[in-house]
Enzyme design. Structure first.
Site, PDB file in Angstrom:
ATOM      1  N   CYS A  96     -31.866 -39.839  38.781  1.00 29.74           N
ATOM      2  CA  CYS A  96     -31.920 -40.029  40.237  1.00 29.74           C
ATOM      3  C   CYS A  96     -33.298 -39.664  40.803  1.00 29.74           C
ATOM      4  O   CYS A  96     -34.246 -40.412  40.611  1.00 29.74           O
ATOM      5  CB  CYS A  96     -30.792 -39.271  40.930  1.00 29.74           C
ATOM      6  SG  CYS A  96     -30.530 -39.873  42.607  1.00 29.74           S
TER       7      CYS A  96
ATOM      8  N   HIS B 272     -26.002 -41.027  38.612  1.00 36.29           N
ATOM      9  CA  HIS B 272     -25.744 -39.641  38.195  1.00 36.29           C
ATOM     10  C   HIS B 272     -24.680 -39.611  37.091  1.00 36.29           C
ATOM     11  O   HIS B 272     -23.502 -39.376  37.367  1.00 36.29           O
ATOM     12  CB  HIS B 272     -25.258 -38.801  39.386  1.00 36.29           C
ATOM     13  CG  HIS B 272     -26.338 -38.345  40.298  1.00 36.29           C
ATOM     14  ND1 HIS B 272     -27.100 -37.219  40.044  1.00 36.29           N
ATOM     15  CD2 HIS B 272     -26.782 -38.847  41.472  1.00 36.29           C
ATOM     16  CE1 HIS B 272     -27.984 -37.051  41.022  1.00 36.29           C
ATOM     17  NE2 HIS B 272     -27.809 -38.021  41.906  1.00 36.29           N
TER      18      HIS B 272
ATOM     19  N   GLU C  42     -24.028 -37.404  35.006  1.00 38.83           N
ATOM     20  CA  GLU C  42     -23.405 -36.079  34.874  1.00 38.83           C
ATOM     21  C   GLU C  42     -22.212 -35.902  35.809  1.00 38.83           C
ATOM     22  O   GLU C  42     -21.411 -34.995  35.627  1.00 38.83           O
ATOM     23  CB  GLU C  42     -24.464 -34.983  35.115  1.00 38.83           C
ATOM     24  CG  GLU C  42     -24.799 -34.673  36.555  1.00 38.83           C
ATOM     25  CD  GLU C  42     -25.704 -35.703  37.229  1.00 38.83           C
ATOM     26  OE1 GLU C  42     -26.067 -36.708  36.586  1.00 38.83           O
ATOM     27  OE2 GLU C  42     -26.029 -35.493  38.419  1.00 38.83           O
TER      28      GLU C  42
END
Ligand code: MN
Length: 244
Positions: A113, A208, A210
């Site tokens: 990001c 993202h 994660e």
């Protein structure tokens, strides 16, 4: 004795208010540190203090450049547009130096990001300061979109698929890729969603991973990052990867 590859993570700065006053913090979301630890790495938070840069580069076997505030457009020679958010000058300067030096040294790097946008700026590219339709949230119906993963790229090899559904929690995007950056994925509306370095071990994604707990992409990207450290790290790191 060190057995895990050390993975340096860039942190954000935040104010935290206590009943007795306020302090400035450097922090990182636990999804990053937990993911790196689960992948066999040793997560270490890097400070943005420029006096620590040489030691940080000497210590880490890999880097994860995390999400955060908009990069100041001064770093790509543009004026600040209406929708560009507040920037963190200390963090911008430190991380631009960090990623340039890390690439020179061949330190494996995963950028996410803000990190993805920062890598682009560090290599001389520039950003769209605002794009419509990507500043979603984590509700699947509202915040996700498809990407097409380009053939012949490391990303395609690592993820072993040509499409993915990704979250979309950004309002800026790579406009002109920086030097030696190859576009590796695009959204269906044409924006660049991932890049990689043509010669150095660097994968860079706009979304993202994660935060996508129902997708294996985060683990796959970290698996790539940790495996890349065996090319440069000592025997301890190699054993910890092979033995896990
Ligand atoms: Mn997006």
């Amino acid at each position: 004795m060190k057995t895990r590859p050390v993975v340096g993570i860039t942190g954000f700065h935040a104010h935290w208010t206590y009943p007795h006053g306020a302090d400035l913090f450097t922090g990182v979301e636990r999804v990053y540190t937990d993911g790196i630890a689960n992948a066999g790495g040793m997560p270490v938070l890097l400070m943005s203090n420029p006096s620590t840069l040489d030691d940080a580069l000497g210590m880490v076997d890999a880097l994860v450049l995390t999400g955060g505030a908009d990069v100041d457009p001064i770093h790509y020679g543009h004026g600040r547009a209406l929708h560009t958010g507040d920037s963190d000058p200390e963090r911008d300067h430190f991380e631009i130096s960090l990623v340039r030096r890390a690439l020179d040294l061949g330190i494996p790097t995963l950028a996410i990001c803000r990190g993805h946008q920062l890598v682009n700026v560090a290599l001389g590219g520039h950003l769209h300061q605002h794009v419509e339709g990507h500043e979603g949230n984590e509700r699947p119906a509202a915040g996700f979109h498809s990407i097409e993963i380009c053939a012949g790229t490391i990303l395609r090899q690592v993820l072993a698929r040509d499409h993915a559904e990704v979250n979309s929690l950004h309002h800026q995007a790579v406009a002109e890729p920086g030097e030696s950056l190859v576009v590796t994925a695009r959204s269906t509306d044409g924006y660049i969603e991932a890049t990689e370095h043509a010669e150095r071990p660097l994968l860079s994604v706009q979304w993202h991973p994660e935060r996508q707990k129902d997708s294996p992409v985060w683990e796959e990207l970290l698996g790539w990052l940790i495996s890349e450290t065996t090319r440069v790290a000592g025997p301890g790191a190699r054993e910890s990867v092979i033995g896990s």
